[in-house]
Scaffold this motif. Sequence first.
Motif, mmCIF file in Angstrom:
data_model
loop_
_atom_site.group_PDB
_atom_site.id
_atom_site.type_symbol
_atom_site.label_atom_id
_atom_site.label_comp_id
_atom_site.label_asym_id
_atom_site.label_seq_id
_atom_site.Cartn_x
_atom_site.Cartn_y
_atom_site.Cartn_z
ATOM 1 N N GLY A 17 0.780 -1.228 0.000
ATOM 2 C CA GLY A 17 0.000 0.000 0.000
ATOM 3 C C GLY A 17 0.813 1.280 0.000
ATOM 4 N N ARG A 18 2.123 1.193 -0.130
ATOM 5 C CA ARG A 18 2.965 2.389 -0.147
ATOM 6 C C ARG A 18 2.927 3.047 -1.515
ATOM 7 N NH1 ARG A 18 7.378 2.111 3.477
ATOM 8 N NH2 ARG A 18 7.541 4.326 3.017
ATOM 9 N N LYS A 19 3.146 4.358 -1.555
ATOM 10 C CA LYS A 19 3.206 5.103 -2.805
ATOM 11 C C LYS A 19 4.572 4.855 -3.450
ATOM 12 C CE LYS A 19 2.989 9.813 -4.559
ATOM 13 N NZ LYS A 19 2.808 11.231 -4.191
ATOM 14 N N VAL A 20 4.565 4.445 -4.735
ATOM 15 C CA VAL A 20 5.816 4.180 -5.457
ATOM 16 C C VAL A 20 5.820 5.016 -6.732
ATOM 17 C CG1 VAL A 20 7.210 2.425 -6.628
ATOM 18 C CG2 VAL A 20 5.992 1.836 -4.527
ATOM 19 N N GLU A 34 6.538 8.741 -12.937
ATOM 20 C CA GLU A 34 5.144 8.298 -13.007
ATOM 21 C C GLU A 34 4.822 7.447 -11.796
ATOM 22 O OE1 GLU A 34 4.051 6.970 -17.254
ATOM 23 O OE2 GLU A 34 6.207 6.586 -17.078
ATOM 24 N N LYS A 35 3.570 7.504 -11.382
ATOM 25 C CA LYS A 35 3.135 6.621 -10.289
ATOM 26 C C LYS A 35 3.086 5.186 -10.827
ATOM 27 C CE LYS A 35 -0.522 9.221 -9.362
ATOM 28 N NZ LYS A 35 -1.823 9.563 -8.777
ATOM 29 N N LEU A 36 3.541 4.253 -10.023
ATOM 30 C CA LEU A 36 3.565 2.850 -10.444
ATOM 31 C C LEU A 36 2.162 2.368 -10.796
ATOM 32 C CD1 LEU A 36 5.089 0.221 -10.934
ATOM 33 C CD2 LEU A 36 4.828 -0.309 -8.516
ATOM 34 N N GLU A 37 1.157 2.774 -10.040
ATOM 35 C CA GLU A 37 -0.200 2.304 -10.344
ATOM 36 C C GLU A 37 -0.670 2.793 -11.709
ATOM 37 O OE1 GLU A 37 -1.700 5.644 -7.281
ATOM 38 O OE2 GLU A 37 -0.244 4.051 -6.996
ATOM 39 N N ASP A 38 -0.207 3.981 -12.141
ATOM 40 C CA ASP A 38 -0.561 4.465 -13.482
ATOM 41 C C ASP A 38 0.095 3.608 -14.562
ATOM 42 O OD1 ASP A 38 -2.036 6.453 -12.296
ATOM 43 O OD2 ASP A 38 -0.542 8.034 -12.648
ATOM 44 N N ILE A 39 1.337 3.230 -14.323
ATOM 45 C CA ILE A 39 2.050 2.383 -15.296
ATOM 46 C C ILE A 39 1.394 1.016 -15.382
ATOM 47 C CG2 ILE A 39 4.236 1.206 -15.768
ATOM 48 C CD1 ILE A 39 5.635 3.606 -14.449
ATOM 49 N N LEU A 40 1.024 0.464 -14.247
ATOM 50 C CA LEU A 40 0.415 -0.864 -14.223
ATOM 51 C C LEU A 40 -0.958 -0.885 -14.880
ATOM 52 C CD1 LEU A 40 1.371 -2.032 -10.626
ATOM 53 C CD2 LEU A 40 2.380 -2.776 -12.788
ATOM 54 N N MET A 41 -1.648 0.238 -14.897
ATOM 55 C CA MET A 41 -2.998 0.281 -15.441
ATOM 56 C C MET A 41 -3.035 0.599 -16.932
ATOM 57 S SD MET A 41 -4.751 -0.695 -12.955
ATOM 58 C CE MET A 41 -6.375 -0.474 -13.621
ATOM 59 N N GLU A 42 -1.890 0.870 -17.567
ATOM 60 C CA GLU A 42 -1.877 1.164 -19.000
ATOM 61 C C GLU A 42 -2.376 -0.051 -19.763
ATOM 62 O OE1 GLU A 42 1.947 2.595 -20.241
ATOM 63 O OE2 GLU A 42 1.902 4.246 -18.814
ATOM 64 N N GLU A 43 -3.248 0.199 -20.735
ATOM 65 C CA GLU A 43 -3.898 -0.895 -21.454
ATOM 66 C C GLU A 43 -2.961 -1.665 -22.371
ATOM 67 O OE1 GLU A 43 -7.592 0.114 -23.293
ATOM 68 O OE2 GLU A 43 -8.216 1.309 -21.578
ATOM 69 N N ASP A 44 -1.885 -1.047 -22.842
ATOM 70 C CA ASP A 44 -0.998 -1.737 -23.782
ATOM 71 C C ASP A 44 0.027 -2.625 -23.084
ATOM 72 O OD1 ASP A 44 0.387 0.399 -22.725
ATOM 73 O OD2 ASP A 44 1.472 0.847 -24.570
ATOM 74 N N ARG A 45 -0.078 -2.750 -21.794
ATOM 75 C CA ARG A 45 0.852 -3.612 -21.042
ATOM 76 C C ARG A 45 0.250 -5.005 -20.913
ATOM 77 N NH1 ARG A 45 5.459 -0.522 -20.119
ATOM 78 N NH2 ARG A 45 4.845 1.558 -19.504
ATOM 79 N N HIS A 46 1.097 -6.008 -21.009
ATOM 80 C CA HIS A 46 0.671 -7.407 -20.845
ATOM 81 C C HIS A 46 1.561 -8.020 -19.771
ATOM 82 C CE1 HIS A 46 -1.731 -7.154 -24.531
ATOM 83 N NE2 HIS A 46 -0.736 -6.399 -24.965
ATOM 84 N N TYR A 47 0.955 -8.641 -18.816
ATOM 85 C CA TYR A 47 1.693 -9.218 -17.692
ATOM 86 C C TYR A 47 1.665 -10.733 -17.802
ATOM 87 C CZ TYR A 47 1.092 -4.456 -16.213
ATOM 88 O OH TYR A 47 1.106 -3.093 -16.190
ATOM 89 N N LEU A 48 2.834 -11.306 -17.939
ATOM 90 C CA LEU A 48 2.969 -12.750 -18.086
ATOM 91 C C LEU A 48 3.576 -13.306 -16.812
ATOM 92 C CD1 LEU A 48 4.493 -12.705 -21.677
ATOM 93 C CD2 LEU A 48 2.077 -12.842 -21.029
ATOM 94 N N VAL A 49 2.932 -14.295 -16.254
ATOM 95 C CA VAL A 49 3.376 -14.865 -14.994
ATOM 96 C C VAL A 49 3.729 -16.325 -15.218
ATOM 97 C CG1 VAL A 49 2.708 -15.375 -12.615
ATOM 98 C CG2 VAL A 49 1.887 -13.280 -13.719
ATOM 99 N N ASP A 50 4.897 -16.701 -14.752
ATOM 100 C CA ASP A 50 5.335 -18.091 -14.861
ATOM 101 C C ASP A 50 4.619 -18.901 -13.788
ATOM 102 O OD1 ASP A 50 6.765 -20.356 -15.572
ATOM 103 O OD2 ASP A 50 8.470 -19.866 -14.308
#
Length: 90
Positions: A17-20, A34-50
Amino acid sequence: MLTEKARNNALEAFLKGRKVIVMTVFDNGSIAAEKLEDILMEEDRHYLVDVPAVENPEFTQAVADMVQSGQNQEEPAEEKSSTPPQRGRR
C-alpha cells in the motif's frame, strides 16, 4: 520523503500500500516520473506470470493409449532380398 529502492523492494512496498514513483532517465538526459499504479494500469501492457505446470492425467492417459494402439498396428518389416527381382525374357 522518497528513497530509491531496488525494483523488488519497490514492488513489495507497493503491494503493502505504499506510494511508489517510477523514475525513468532517457538517453537525451530528460527524466519522467510516473506513479507505479498508473504504469500498471496502462492498457498496452501485458503481464505474463510463470506458473508451474500441472499434469493433466486425462491427457497423459490419452497419449499412452495412442502410443499403445500405434505399437499394436505396426506390421513386422518384410525381409528385403539383396538381389534384384528377375525379369522374364520376351
